[in-house]
Scaffold this motif. Structure first.
Motif, PDB file in Angstrom:
ATOM      1  N   LEU A 163     -48.143  19.450 -17.194  1.00  0.00           N
ATOM      2  CA  LEU A 163     -47.793  18.728 -18.409  1.00  0.00           C
ATOM      3  C   LEU A 163     -46.419  19.110 -18.902  1.00  0.00           C
ATOM      4  N   ALA A 166     -44.064  17.443 -16.735  1.00  0.00           N
ATOM      5  CA  ALA A 166     -44.085  16.018 -16.980  1.00  0.00           C
ATOM      6  C   ALA A 166     -43.367  15.675 -18.263  1.00  0.00           C
ATOM      7  N   SER A 167     -43.663  16.428 -19.286  1.00  0.00           N
ATOM      8  CA  SER A 167     -43.036  16.069 -20.556  1.00  0.00           C
ATOM      9  C   SER A 167     -41.547  16.292 -20.519  1.00  0.00           C
ATOM     10  N   MET A 170     -40.510  13.196 -18.469  1.00  0.00           N
ATOM     11  CA  MET A 170     -40.983  11.869 -18.833  1.00  0.00           C
ATOM     12  C   MET A 170     -40.372  11.400 -20.130  1.00  0.00           C
ATOM     13  N   PRO A 175     -44.937   6.082 -22.328  1.00  0.00           N
ATOM     14  CA  PRO A 175     -46.219   6.711 -22.020  1.00  0.00           C
ATOM     15  C   PRO A 175     -47.142   5.848 -21.175  1.00  0.00           C
ATOM     16  N   ASP A 176     -46.740   4.633 -20.980  1.00  0.00           N
ATOM     17  CA  ASP A 176     -47.584   3.782 -20.167  1.00  0.00           C
ATOM     18  C   ASP A 176     -47.520   4.133 -18.703  1.00  0.00           C
ATOM     19  N   GLU A 177     -46.419   4.689 -18.360  1.00  0.00           N
ATOM     20  CA  GLU A 177     -46.252   4.927 -16.937  1.00  0.00           C
ATOM     21  C   GLU A 177     -47.032   6.144 -16.505  1.00  0.00           C
ATOM     22  N   VAL A 178     -47.306   6.116 -15.262  1.00  0.00           N
ATOM     23  CA  VAL A 178     -48.065   7.226 -14.718  1.00  0.00           C
ATOM     24  C   VAL A 178     -47.112   8.216 -14.077  1.00  0.00           C
ATOM     25  N   TYR A 179     -47.406   9.427 -14.306  1.00  0.00           N
ATOM     26  CA  TYR A 179     -46.562  10.464 -13.726  1.00  0.00           C
ATOM     27  C   TYR A 179     -47.270  11.025 -12.517  1.00  0.00           C
TER      28      TYR A 179
END
Lengths: 214, 757
Positions: A163, A166-167, A170, A175-179
């Motif tokens: 996370l 990712a954060s 990202m 936030p819609d996209e997938v990581y």
């Protein structure tokens, strides 16, 4: 240093390519011969003869890294069966300490090389992305010396780490996209805080002759 | 001009106001009081100066008083009386300290500079960087100080020979003594100044480490020359003995420290029932280590450091969190007060003491000090850089040289000199004070702008993240492995061996119970979680999200094999905060209601409870906030046991032991209440295998445990959907649990009025 005859004149080329001095190459060659029992190539099993390596929790990964074709710069994926001295040197060259006379560009590429090596160690399935599962595997291995550990903690740690990564990466995407996982660029970002070039090195200057007890 | 300047200014005030404020009357006390701590060969540590002295005068006072009482003639019983002499000494001392602190406080209020509380108390020395740079530090400390001493001493002797008539009589030995006194870099001064300028860790540790470790050298040289001054002749044997004594002093000091450290660690293993006295152990053992070393004329500071370093990992693991905090802050307080007092004494003695000003001597001292320092650093760095991977740049060298501040140690060492043997003591004192003032004021004040000017690397403010921790450990193992493969017994190899030895034998002895088996990473992680949990609680429940994690949640992370899932976007942060606050106040209610459901549901975990609460809260939000089709429930962090433990600890109503924990079959209750369509749809929107990960085999075997498939990691407060559980049972579960009841209960109408918490 009387082992000159066993190292072919390609040593010059080797020295240039990998950046080692001829002394270092000779020392490494001696070590290579020990590990390979005087054969021309080393196989995975040969690494088992090193006693100290047993205690290392990520032993399998390290050995694996030696045979990883990506590190050997031969192919984008796959494992080699055996490696010769040149390959051995190639892998070792990732651990050379930096030199004072390197300019910025070389330093940068050097740094990237090292980080790429690390990245390959994490990314076991050659897809260029460290997924959560792979990360968990790494953690499992790291903690394999501690049987008392709760799986929960490990899982939570892995996720926490993912996370974080990712954060950090990202921020731009919605936030819609997938990581999917940590790519190499993200990996670079994580390591930005740590000076890898000063940490990831082994001193090849002084290597004692190893006791021939294997 | 920055905090450093303010600090220096602050010292100036103390130095000057000290004598002014306290007046003549206290001077007698000052000299008497100042002699005591300095009597220990100038070891300045976080020693309880005040208390040590209180004991002596107080005893004397009591004696007088009692003997007095008997011989007085009989008079009326005094109901109320004033007896100032009885409490005079402690009273004055306390007053003094109080005034010092008030001044400090006032200063800070005036300047409104928030001081960075010094992290490196003398006991808790920085770990890793220190050991990696140990060689460098030792060279600077030992060789550097020796060089300074001899160079300075020699030059001063030359000056004395050349200089006017007043100086001719000062012999070589006296000058060497003087050199050795003044060449030691002072840890207190360095610490104070370097703290302010936030210089990068490496430089900080170099200079600070040097100032600590040169104590041994200073002690030896001082005693050596002091003794030699009494001899008629100095033979080679004496010199060799002196050399030998250096090793004895330093290694002996370390040895004593290590012993005490081990004893302390061992003691702390058994203190689990009497947590209250844990801090006391730490302080006492450290102080005893210092005193014991000084007893044998060994280096007290090194003993102190060694004991601190040795006991730290074990004691930290054993003592309670509160004790840890106590120790930390007590030490900070103590060191702060001592530092203040030291400089006040310096000021007082400056004014009160006798001085002998000799221009030549003083100026040349100053000059040569600087020159010696610069030269020493340059030469040593050139030498050291041959062996270092990370070389020291000229900028670094400048800072190291410039940061060589002298302080109270030098002063007190000189103060203790015997007047008969050294009749030029006053001149020495004057010179020393001048140098101290100069280094502290001029160098201390200007180092900050210089650092900015030269653009020296500053300390990196980054917090250590989990990723970094993991990677660093990974790297460590990797390097150890490579070293083994190369057959090279290097740095990592030995460190690894030490770690293994530590884990296998030492930790078992010295750490109580289960903690001994906890690996570093887990401990680190728990620490982080604990911190976050405390933050959470302190901010009144569901407060701000820790800065590390933001708008991403766990279901955003998925392997690419699964189809891209619909992910529920987050609410804006403020809205979340708001909702959280409101919901928090309703927690009690929901819990009550919740309990009645537990009989129908699976009750395997504390996770359960939280899960349920969360769902109910979601309910509330939905009812409260119909505009938003998408909902994010600020979840309680459902994660590791530590977190739940932390939460339980803070909020006793959060979890209660459930009476029944059998696996009951799920009862699907169709929602009969007017639920907004989202509540039903939402789980469906996130189909199986949503966002989360493919069910790992271990999960399946756990049976119908209703738990979040992937517990949110610390900090994922934002997005939460029940869909993260991807087994179909859990979804049914959701539907079942998300039913608050067949009818709207009257209290539902007032969910937004905080119920007095």
């Amino acid at each position: 240093m009387g082992s000159a005859q066993s190292v072919p004149p390609e040593m010059r080329a080797l020295a240039e390519r990998t950046g080692f001095t001829s002394e270092q190459i000779e020392q490494l060659h001696r070590r290579f011969k020990q590990l390979s029992h005087n054969r021309k190539t080393i196989r995975k099993e040969d690494f088992d003869t090193i006693p100290d390596l047993e205690f290392n929790p990520i032993r399998a990964r390290i050995v694996h890294a030696f045979f990883d074709k990506r590190n050997l710069r031969k192919a984008p994926a796959g494992l080699a069966e055996e490696i010769n001295f040149e390959d051995f040197l190639t892998i070792m060259s990732y651990f050379r300490p930096i030199e004072m006379d390197m300019d910025e560009e070389r330093l940068e590429s050097f740094r990237k090389e090292k980080l790429k090596f690390l990245f390959h160690m994490y990314d076991a399935d050659y897809d260029g992305i460290i997924t959560l599962q792979e990360y968990k595997n790494v953690l499992d291995e790291l903690m394999s010396g501690n049987p008392h550990l709760e799986k929960e903690s490990l899982r939570a740690i892995a996720e926490g780490a993912m996370l974080e990564a990712a954060s950090a990466c990202m921020a731009r995407t919605g936030p819609d996209e997938v990581y999917e996982g940590i790519t190499f660029e993200d990996f670079l970002k994580v390591w930005k805080g740590i000076d890898i070039e000063t940490k990831m090195h082994v001193r090849f200057l002084t290597m004692e002759a190893i006791a021939h007890c294997y | 001009m920055g905090a450093a300047a303010l600090r220096a200014l602050h010292w100036a005030l103390l130095l000057l106001l000290g004598p002014l404020l306290l007046g003549q009357g206290l001077q007698a006390n000052a000299t008497r009081v100042s002699e005591q701590p300095w009597g220990e060969a100038g070891g300045i540590t976080a020693a309880p100066l005040a208390t040590a002295q209180e004991v002596h005068p107080l005893n004397r006072q009591q004696h007088n008083h009692s003997s007095d009482g008997h011989s007085k003639p009989r008079k009326a019983f005094p109901v109320l009386g004033i007896d100032y002499s009885h409490v005079r000494i402690p009273f004055e001392i306390s007053l003094w300290i109080l005034l010092a602190c008030l001044m400090k406080m006032g200063f800070h209020v005036m300047s409104s500079v928030s001081k960075v509380v010094p992290e490196s108390c003398l006991l808790i020395v920085v770990g890793l960087l220190f050991t990696e740079n140990l060689g460098t530090i030792l060279i600077f400390a030992v060789v550097g100080t020796l060089w300074n001493a001899f160079f300075l001493g020699g030059l001063m002797y030359a000056v004395c020979q050349i200089g006017g008539s007043g100086l001719n009589h000062i012999g070589l030995l006296a000058n060497l003594l003087f050199g050795s006194i003044i060449s030691a870099v002072d840890p207190v001064a360095v610490l104070a100044v370097f703290e302010e300028i936030h210089i990068n860790e490496l430089l900080h540790i170099l200079v600070f480490g040097e100032s600590l470790l040169n104590d041994a050298v200073t002690v030896v040289l001082y005693h050596l020359f002091e003794e030699f001054a009494n001899f008629e002749q100095v033979t080679i044997i004496d010199i060799i003995l002196g050399f030998l004594s250096f090793f004895v002093v330093s290694l002996g000091g370390v040895f004593v420290g290590v012993i005490y450290g081990l004893i302390a660690a061992f003691t702390s293993r058994f203190t689990s029932n009497i947590r209250v006295i844990e801090p006391l152990f730490v302080f006492l053992y450290s102080y005893m280590a210092y005193l014991s070393a000084e007893l044998f004329h060994l280096s007290g500071i090194m003993a102190l450091i060694a004991s601190g370093v040795v006991m730290r990992p074990y004691v930290e693991a054993n003592i309670s969190h509160k004790s840890h905090t106590t120790i930390k802050y007590f030490l900070k307080m103590w060191s702060s007060v001592s530092e203040t007092l030291i400089f006040i004494f310096l000021g007082v003695s400056t004014v009160a003491g006798q001085h002998y000003w000799n221009w030549t001597f003083v100026i040349s001292t100053l000059l040569f000090c600087l020159i010696a320092r610069v030269l020493g650093v340059l030469v040593l760095t050139w030498f050291i850089n041959k062996f270092r991977i990370v070389k020291l740049t000229p900028k670094d060298q400048f800072i190291i040289a410039y940061g060589g501040l002298r302080g109270a140690i030098a002063f007190s060492l000189c103060y203790l000199l015997d007047y008969e043997h050294f009749n030029m003591r006053d001149m020495f004192l004057t010179a020393i004070i001048t140098v101290i003032f100069f280094t502290v004021f001029v160098q201390g004040m200007t180092i900050r702008p210089l650092v900015d000017l030269l653009a020296v690397k500053k300390k990196q403010e980054t917090k250590r993240s989990i990723n970094e921790e993991i990677h660093t450990q990974f790297l460590d193992h990797l390097l150890t492995g490579i070293e083994d493969i190369c057959g090279h017994y290097g740095h990592h190899h030995w460190k690894d061996k030490l770690n293994r030895f530590n884990k296998k034998y030492v930790k078992k002895c010295l750490i109580a119970g289960e903690r001994s088996k906890e690996p570093q990473l887990i401990a680190f992680y728990h620490k982080m979680e604990m911190k976050q949990a405390i933050e959470l609680v302190e901010s009144g429940g569901l407060g701000k999200i820790p800065s590390t994690i933001s708008a991403v949640s766990i279901q955003n992370i998925s392997p690419k094999t699964l189809p891209v899932e619909r992910v529920i976007p987050t609410l804006s942060k403020d809205k979340e905060e708001e909702i959280r606050k409101i919901l928090r106040s309703n927690l009690q209610k929901t819990r009550q209601r919740l309990r009645s459901y537990n009989r129908h549901t699976l009750v395997a975990d504390p996770y359960e409870e939280a899960w349920n609460q969360m769902l109910l809260r979601r309910q509330k939000i939905r009812q409260a906030d119909h505009q938003n089709a998408y909902l994010t429930v600020p979840a309680n962090k459902i994660d590791s046991p530590t977190m739940s433990r932390a939460r339980i600890g803070s909020d006793p109503l959060a979890y209660e032991p459930k009476p029944d924990s059998e696996n009951l079959p799920i009862i699907t209750i169709d929602p009969a209440s007017p639920q907004s369509p989202e509540s039903v749809d939402l789980p469906n929107k996130v189909p199986k295998g949503c966002g989360g990960l493919p069910p790992s085999p271990e999960e399946d075997e756990e049976g119908l445990v209703m738990r979040p498939k992937e517990p949110s990691s610390p900090g994922t407060d934002d997005v939460f959907t029940p869909g993260t559980g991807d087994s179909p049972s859990s979804q049914r579960m959701l539907r079942c649990l998300s039913d608050p009841g067949p009818r709207q209960e009257p209290e539902e109408g007032e969910p937004f009025i905080p119920k007095g918490q």
